[in-house]
Design a protein around this motif. Structure first.
Motif, PDB file in Angstrom:
ATOM      1  N   MET A 251       0.697  -1.363   0.072  1.00  0.00           N
ATOM      2  CA  MET A 251      -0.359   0.052   0.138  1.00  0.00           C
ATOM      3  C   MET A 251       1.217   1.618   0.004  1.00  0.00           C
ATOM      4  N   ARG A 252       1.033   2.322  -0.748  1.00  0.00           N
ATOM      5  CA  ARG A 252       1.270   3.428  -0.871  1.00  0.00           C
ATOM      6  C   ARG A 252       0.628   4.033  -0.244  1.00  0.00           C
ATOM      7  N   LEU A 253       1.454   5.371  -0.386  1.00  0.00           N
ATOM      8  CA  LEU A 253       1.153   6.754   1.213  1.00  0.00           C
ATOM      9  C   LEU A 253       1.656   8.222   0.031  1.00  0.00           C
ATOM     10  N   ILE A 254       1.121   8.414   0.132  1.00  0.00           N
ATOM     11  CA  ILE A 254       1.327   9.699  -0.323  1.00  0.00           C
ATOM     12  C   ILE A 254       0.670  10.960   1.310  1.00  0.00           C
TER      13      ILE A 254
ATOM     14  N   LEU B  98      -1.119   2.707   8.500  1.00  0.00           N
ATOM     15  CA  LEU B  98      -1.040   1.467   8.275  1.00  0.00           C
ATOM     16  C   LEU B  98       0.245   1.291   8.627  1.00  0.00           C
ATOM     17  N   ALA B  99       0.363  -0.181   9.307  1.00  0.00           N
ATOM     18  CA  ALA B  99       1.917  -0.414   9.107  1.00  0.00           C
ATOM     19  C   ALA B  99       2.401  -1.615   7.771  1.00  0.00           C
ATOM     20  N   SER B 100       1.664  -1.642   7.216  1.00  0.00           N
ATOM     21  CA  SER B 100       2.048  -1.854   5.846  1.00  0.00           C
ATOM     22  C   SER B 100       1.803  -1.291   4.539  1.00  0.00           C
ATOM     23  N   GLU B 101       1.515   0.698   5.132  1.00  0.00           N
ATOM     24  CA  GLU B 101       2.077   1.118   4.503  1.00  0.00           C
ATOM     25  C   GLU B 101       3.489   1.897   4.224  1.00  0.00           C
ATOM     26  N   VAL B 102       3.128   2.136   2.898  1.00  0.00           N
ATOM     27  CA  VAL B 102       5.118   2.542   2.974  1.00  0.00           C
ATOM     28  C   VAL B 102       5.443   3.635   1.771  1.00  0.00           C
ATOM     29  N   LEU B 103       5.399   4.851   2.976  1.00  0.00           N
ATOM     30  CA  LEU B 103       5.820   6.067   1.842  1.00  0.00           C
ATOM     31  C   LEU B 103       6.285   6.314   0.460  1.00  0.00           C
ATOM     32  N   THR B 104       5.904   6.861   0.187  1.00  0.00           N
ATOM     33  CA  THR B 104       6.355   7.036  -1.628  1.00  0.00           C
ATOM     34  C   THR B 104       6.467   8.090  -1.737  1.00  0.00           C
ATOM     35  N   PHE B 105       5.677   9.043  -1.535  1.00  0.00           N
ATOM     36  CA  PHE B 105       6.086  10.147  -1.900  1.00  0.00           C
ATOM     37  C   PHE B 105       5.873  11.241  -0.460  1.00  0.00           C
ATOM     38  N   SER B 106       6.204  12.395  -0.831  1.00  0.00           N
ATOM     39  CA  SER B 106       5.859  13.538   0.579  1.00  0.00           C
ATOM     40  C   SER B 106       7.145  15.253  -0.159  1.00  0.00           C
ATOM     41  N   ASP B 107       6.143  16.001   0.464  1.00  0.00           N
ATOM     42  CA  ASP B 107       6.752  17.559   0.138  1.00  0.00           C
ATOM     43  C   ASP B 107       6.779  18.305   1.378  1.00  0.00           C
ATOM     44  N   ASP B 108       7.173  18.679   2.106  1.00  0.00           N
ATOM     45  CA  ASP B 108       6.972  19.627   3.319  1.00  0.00           C
ATOM     46  C   ASP B 108       7.635  20.417   2.713  1.00  0.00           C
ATOM     47  N   PHE B 109       7.990  20.994   1.800  1.00  0.00           N
ATOM     48  CA  PHE B 109       7.756  22.526   1.337  1.00  0.00           C
ATOM     49  C   PHE B 109       8.874  23.160   1.184  1.00  0.00           C
TER      50      PHE B 109
ATOM     51  N   LYS C 123      -0.882   4.355  -8.018  1.00  0.00           N
ATOM     52  CA  LYS C 123      -1.963   3.822  -8.312  1.00  0.00           C
ATOM     53  C   LYS C 123      -2.518   3.153  -6.859  1.00  0.00           C
ATOM     54  N   TYR C 124      -3.406   3.823  -5.848  1.00  0.00           N
ATOM     55  CA  TYR C 124      -3.821   2.735  -4.857  1.00  0.00           C
ATOM     56  C   TYR C 124      -3.307   3.745  -3.720  1.00  0.00           C
ATOM     57  N   GLY C 125      -3.301   3.423  -2.517  1.00  0.00           N
ATOM     58  CA  GLY C 125      -2.752   4.179  -1.683  1.00  0.00           C
ATOM     59  C   GLY C 125      -3.953   5.172  -0.736  1.00  0.00           C
ATOM     60  N   ARG C 126      -2.910   5.842   0.006  1.00  0.00           N
ATOM     61  CA  ARG C 126      -3.112   7.185   0.773  1.00  0.00           C
ATOM     62  C   ARG C 126      -2.933   8.335   0.540  1.00  0.00           C
TER      63      ARG C 126
END
Length: 302
Positions: free
Chosen positions: A1-4, A19-30, A138-141
């Motif tokens: 599961m992807r986390l954005i 969830l523990a199964s979610e992996v951070l794939t993109f983030s931006d703190d600007f 595709k798919y995630g949070r």
């Protein structure tokens, strides 16, 4: 599961619902405005709605300050030498090199002029940023912490469009509006700054958009609005469910919920509209219930 996670107008937040199964794939703190990630649209096309803003890459309308991304409208008269309603006033967005080229000439989006027939140059300059060339998923949070603007005629949105239109032109390949709002005062008939809404657009063609079956709104209690403080706007999406939420991923926080375990988007929306497959082609035939939301989508902020 992807986390954005994206922090719009705010710091990057922690995700209590993850969830523990979610992996951070993109983030931006600007900490900066990374224009290799967030590409600016450059056009006056107005999304086909004849909106009166134009979009460009300019730090007066999109900028970062203290880890806050601001999308701020300005008047066009600050950019051009003539009043927008003066005959002969022009707005030329064609550009001269790859980073400055107009991104859409639809609806005269690359060049506008004021004339005696009543057409005028777009009076407002603003910004629309997207990850179409840098990040899709595709798919995630997705979680975005944002504060909405207050003021008439403002219409902010945090949304997603398909990377490739595998089922055809809009809306056949889908659109996910995590959140839209209006800056008008509370009580405005179409929903003001005290209200946010989530919508999915889908259907076989432009004339058949089943979004009324996938739309929900949330209004805050009297005396407050979405410009008064920051809120978390979330999306959770997989093969069997798609839902949006406000501040918390709990039943109480849900805005729009689409349960897809036993029904498809055709049955939820198109069949509910009375559209018959014998007379109207189903572009998602043979695909899973989540189609057309089973492809790669990119983020848009405007």
């Amino acid at each position: 599961m992807r986390l954005i996670q994206v922090a719009l107008f705010a710091f990057l937040l922690s995700c209590a619902a993850c969830l523990a199964s979610e992996v951070l794939t993109f983030s931006d703190d600007f900490n900066e405005l990374d224009t290799s990630v967030w590409k600016h649209e450059i056009t006056a096309a107005g999304g086909g709605n004849w909106e009166f803003q134009f979009y460009s890459n300019n730090r007066t309308t999109s900028f970062v300050r203290d880890s806050v991304l601001y999308v701020q409208p300005r008047t066009t008269s600050e950019r051009i030498s003539a009043d927008v309603d003066a005959p002969g006033a022009t707005l030329d967005l064609w550009g001269m090199d790859p980073p400055s080229l107009c991104t859409s000439n639809a609806y005269y989006g690359c060049y506008r002029s004021t004339d005696a027939a009543g057409h005028i140059v777009n009076p407002i300059a603003s910004a629309r940023l997207r990850t179409a060339e840098s990040f899709s998923f595709k798919y995630g949070r997705v979680e975005v912490r944002a504060k909405m603007p207050r003021g008439d005629w403002l219409w902010p949105a945090i949304w997603l469009l398909p990377e490739s239109q595998q089922y055809g032109s809009w809306p056949a390949s889908g659109e996910i509006d995590i959140i839209e709002s209006r800056g008008n005062a509370a009580g405005y008939s179409a929903g003001g700054v005290d209200t946010v809404a989530s919508t999915l657009h889908f259907g076989p063609d432009y004339a058949h958009n089943a979004y009324p079956q996938a739309h929900a709104a949330r209004t805050l209690p009297a005396g407050t609005d979405f410009a008064a403080d920051f809120h978390v706007f979330g999306l959770y999406w997989n093969e069997t469910t798609l839902y949006t939420y406000l501040d918390e991923d709990t039943p109480k926080g849900r805005i729009l919920t689409m349960n897809l375990a036993d029904q498809s988007f055709w049955s939820i929306g198109c069949a509910a509209q009375g559209w018959d497959k014998d007379n109207l082609y189903d572009p998602w035939t043979g695909r899973g219930n989540v189609a057309p939301f089973d492809g790669m989508f990119y983020l848009i902020l405007n």
